[in-house]
Design an enzyme around this catalytic site. Structure first.
Site, PDB file in Angstrom:
ATOM      1  N   HIS A  15     -48.731-100.104  18.179  1.00 41.28           N
ATOM      2  CA  HIS A  15     -48.548 -99.118  19.242  1.00 41.28           C
ATOM      3  C   HIS A  15     -47.597 -98.028  18.760  1.00 41.28           C
ATOM      4  O   HIS A  15     -46.562 -98.328  18.161  1.00 41.28           O
ATOM      5  CB  HIS A  15     -47.930 -99.764  20.486  1.00 41.28           C
ATOM      6  CG  HIS A  15     -48.784-100.794  21.142  1.00 41.28           C
ATOM      7  ND1 HIS A  15     -49.535-100.522  22.263  1.00 41.28           N
ATOM      8  CD2 HIS A  15     -48.994-102.099  20.841  1.00 41.28           C
ATOM      9  CE1 HIS A  15     -50.174-101.619  22.633  1.00 41.28           C
ATOM     10  NE2 HIS A  15     -49.862-102.585  21.788  1.00 41.28           N
ATOM     11  N   HIS A  42     -52.910-104.490  16.010  1.00 43.56           N
ATOM     12  CA  HIS A  42     -52.771-103.071  16.340  1.00 43.56           C
ATOM     13  C   HIS A  42     -51.304-102.719  16.501  1.00 43.56           C
ATOM     14  O   HIS A  42     -50.499-103.513  16.978  1.00 43.56           O
ATOM     15  CB  HIS A  42     -53.575-102.689  17.586  1.00 43.56           C
ATOM     16  CG  HIS A  42     -53.309-103.517  18.797  1.00 43.56           C
ATOM     17  ND1 HIS A  42     -53.775-104.817  18.955  1.00 43.56           N
ATOM     18  CD2 HIS A  42     -52.639-103.243  19.941  1.00 43.56           C
ATOM     19  CE1 HIS A  42     -53.408-105.286  20.121  1.00 43.56           C
ATOM     20  NE2 HIS A  42     -52.695-104.347  20.747  1.00 43.56           N
TER      21      HIS A  42
END
Length: 138
Positions: free
Chosen positions: A103, A101
């Site tokens: 950010h 992921h």
């Protein structure tokens, strides 16, 4: 989808998320534990624990999506002074959810968030040797 993966559960609709954007391959949603107001995540829908198993095309699209989300942050009422993009790959790097992921963190003057920085310039010969080692590994 990986069993016991929170982000896979979000992709499947089995866990809640405040979705910002969705494409065929990606999902962007608000971070449940934001560093600053407006902190969002961009994930691939297909499970990849880290960067190594991630399809490079999907990785490129993740960055494009993060750029779009950052632009939306700048155009929104959030009105950040800057944007940080951060991706932790592996436990030693601070990764807590093992579904890759990216950010997207809006930054504000005086927000108190401090990123670590090196303590002065490195030795050029050491940098050159590391560059050669990495180039050979590519």
């Amino acid at each position: 989808m990986a069993e016991d993966c929170l982000f896979c559960a979000i992709v499947d609709g089995d866990a809640p998320a405040s979705v910002v954007d969705e494409t065929d391959d990606l999902l962007a949603f608000m971070d449940l534990n934001p560093i600053t107001e407006g902190h969002a995540l961009v994930i691939p829908k297909e499970h990849a624990a880290g960067l190594t198993p991630l399809d490079p095309e999907i990785g490129g699209r993740m960055f494009e999506e993060a750029m779009a989300v950052a632009g939306a942050m700048r155009d929104s009422d959030l009105d950040p002074d800057g944007i940080d993009l951060f991706l932790a790959d592996g436990e030693a790097a601070g990764q807590e959810v093992f579904h890759v992921h990216l950010h997207v963190i809006p930054r504000y003057e005086g927000d108190g968030v401090v990123l670590p920085v090196g303590e002065g310039p490195a030795d050029r010969e050491e940098l050159d040797a590391l560059a050669v080692d990495l180039a050979d590994a590519l």
